[in-house]
Design a protein around this motif. Structure first.
Motif, short mmCIF file in Angstrom:
data_model
loop_
_atom_site.label_atom_id
_atom_site.label_comp_id
_atom_site.label_asym_id
_atom_site.label_seq_id
_atom_site.Cartn_x
_atom_site.Cartn_y
_atom_site.Cartn_z
N VAL A 57 -47.87 -34.92 1.14
CA VAL A 57 -49.39 -34.82 1.79
C VAL A 57 -49.48 -35.08 3.02
O VAL A 57 -50.23 -35.02 3.93
CB VAL A 57 -50.04 -36.29 0.99
CG1 VAL A 57 -51.29 -36.35 1.56
CG2 VAL A 57 -50.14 -36.34 -0.51
N GLY A 58 -48.08 -35.27 3.63
CA GLY A 58 -47.86 -35.63 5.22
C GLY A 58 -48.39 -34.67 6.10
O GLY A 58 -49.36 -34.73 6.90
N GLU A 59 -48.23 -33.24 5.75
CA GLU A 59 -48.60 -32.26 6.46
C GLU A 59 -50.16 -32.08 6.18
O GLU A 59 -50.90 -31.71 7.39
CB GLU A 59 -48.00 -30.96 6.28
CG GLU A 59 -48.15 -29.63 7.16
CD GLU A 59 -47.54 -28.78 6.86
OE1 GLU A 59 -47.61 -27.67 7.51
OE2 GLU A 59 -46.33 -28.55 6.31
N LEU A 60 -50.58 -32.18 5.19
CA LEU A 60 -52.05 -31.85 5.02
C LEU A 60 -52.85 -33.14 5.75
O LEU A 60 -54.10 -32.84 6.37
CB LEU A 60 -52.45 -32.30 3.61
CG LEU A 60 -51.88 -31.19 2.60
CD1 LEU A 60 -52.04 -31.56 1.14
CD2 LEU A 60 -52.38 -29.71 2.86
N LEU A 61 -52.20 -34.41 5.83
CA LEU A 61 -52.99 -35.40 6.67
C LEU A 61 -53.30 -34.96 8.15
O LEU A 61 -54.14 -35.20 8.66
CB LEU A 61 -52.33 -36.56 6.46
CG LEU A 61 -52.49 -37.10 5.06
CD1 LEU A 61 -51.82 -38.59 5.10
CD2 LEU A 61 -53.81 -37.53 4.83
N THR A 63 -53.10 -31.84 9.06
CA THR A 63 -54.21 -30.90 9.42
C THR A 63 -55.32 -31.27 9.40
O THR A 63 -56.40 -30.88 10.15
CB THR A 63 -54.01 -29.85 8.31
OG1 THR A 63 -52.46 -29.30 8.37
CG2 THR A 63 -54.89 -28.70 8.32
N ALA A 64 -55.69 -32.21 8.53
CA ALA A 64 -57.02 -32.75 8.35
C ALA A 64 -57.65 -33.65 9.56
O ALA A 64 -58.70 -33.69 10.04
CB ALA A 64 -57.19 -33.75 7.04
N MET A 65 -56.48 -34.00 10.52
CA MET A 65 -56.84 -34.65 11.50
C MET A 65 -56.96 -33.89 12.84
O MET A 65 -56.94 -34.31 14.06
CB MET A 65 -55.96 -36.15 11.77
CG MET A 65 -55.89 -37.08 10.82
SD MET A 65 -54.78 -38.49 10.99
CE MET A 65 -53.33 -37.88 10.76
N GLY A 66 -56.55 -32.64 12.49
CA GLY A 66 -56.40 -31.42 13.67
C GLY A 66 -55.33 -31.86 14.49
O GLY A 66 -55.24 -31.28 15.71
N ILE A 67 -54.25 -32.44 13.88
CA ILE A 67 -52.85 -32.33 14.95
C ILE A 67 -51.98 -31.29 14.66
O ILE A 67 -51.55 -31.38 13.21
CB ILE A 67 -52.26 -33.50 14.54
CG1 ILE A 67 -53.25 -34.80 14.82
CG2 ILE A 67 -51.01 -33.90 15.32
CD1 ILE A 67 -52.76 -36.40 14.46
N ALA A 71 -46.91 -30.66 17.63
CA ALA A 71 -47.07 -32.00 18.25
C ALA A 71 -46.28 -33.13 17.50
O ALA A 71 -45.65 -33.90 18.05
CB ALA A 71 -48.46 -32.15 18.67
N PHE A 72 -46.49 -32.87 16.34
CA PHE A 72 -46.02 -34.10 15.38
C PHE A 72 -44.49 -34.05 15.44
O PHE A 72 -43.68 -35.00 15.40
CB PHE A 72 -46.53 -34.04 13.94
CG PHE A 72 -46.00 -35.03 13.25
CD1 PHE A 72 -46.69 -36.35 13.12
CD2 PHE A 72 -45.05 -34.97 12.24
CE1 PHE A 72 -46.26 -37.36 12.26
CE2 PHE A 72 -44.70 -35.82 11.24
CZ PHE A 72 -45.32 -37.13 11.52
N GLN A 73 -43.94 -32.67 15.41
CA GLN A 73 -42.54 -32.50 15.33
C GLN A 73 -41.91 -33.28 16.79
O GLN A 73 -40.87 -33.80 16.60
CB GLN A 73 -42.40 -31.09 15.18
CG GLN A 73 -40.69 -30.66 14.95
CD GLN A 73 -40.42 -29.35 14.55
OE1 GLN A 73 -41.43 -28.78 14.75
NE2 GLN A 73 -39.35 -29.04 14.18
#
Length: 204
Positions: A57-61, A63-67, A71-73
């Motif tokens: 679910v990490g990547e889905l979260l 995406t949902a927050m528009g990040i 950038a997360f990487q």
């Protein structure tokens, strides 16, 4: 297909099963053998559930927050690097988390499952190594399998904790933790550079 050895070493570095041994011994001091086995199993199951959640679910979260994932990487690489520095120069994982265990007298959940096994570094690793744009479903399954394999190794070491502690001692666990920190620092820099590259490619 993923590089199984590299992924296994990556998860081994962030989870640090050897560094978990003195934490487990401190947390379970005074328990009988049956209770220690139960605590080890519960801690492993909770940690596995948390890391699987972040892998799925990490990547889905994000995406949902528009990040954007690059950038997360980048952020994840920086956090992993700081985490690695704390392993190398600060209190090692065994020293720090044994102190937490002795202060709070908790058992399977805190500080054993979190943050000793499923720490921030492991959570970030699950997200970064299951990126949909870089890895297909089969590769993600393989990555999760390597993560679970490290957790199995971690469980076995906890079940053999008394014997392992006699062999390596507190100093040995501290040395291993610092070596794992050095490996993790190298991986963190690689992830940060990959994130920067991906970010500018998207921008272009």
């Amino acid at each position: 297909m993923i590089d199984f050895i590299a992924v296994f070493i990556f998860f081994f570095a962030v989870i640090d099963p050897i560094g978990t041994v003195p934490v487990f011994i401190a947390v379970t001091r005074g328990y009988d053998a049956a209770a220690k086995r139960k605590i080890a199993l519960i801690a492993s199951a909770v940690a596995a559930a948390i890391l699987l959640f972040f892998a799925v679910v990490g990547e889905l979260l994000l995406t949902a927050m528009g990040i954007p994932l690059p950038a997360f990487q980048i952020a994840g690489g920086i956090v992993l690097f700081l985490f690695a520095l704390s392993m190398i120069f600060g209190e090692s994982k065994p020293e720090e988390e044994v102190r937490i265990a002795e202060a709070h007298h908790e058992t399977a959940i805190f500080p054993l499952a979190v943050p000793s096994i499923a720490g921030p570094g492991a959570m970030l690793a699950c997200v970064l190594l299951t990126e949909n744009a870089r890895f297909n479903l089969m590769e993600q399954v393989q990555t999760v399998a390597m993560m679970l394999l490290v957790l199995v190794v971690n469980l076995l070491l906890m079940l053999m904790a008394s014997g392992v502690q006699k062999v390596i001692g507190d100093s040995g666990a501290s040395v291993v933790s610092r070596v794992m920190g050095l490996i993790l620092a190298s991986v963190a820099v690689t992830n940060t550079l990959a994130g920067v590259t991906s970010y500018f490619k998207i921008g272009l």
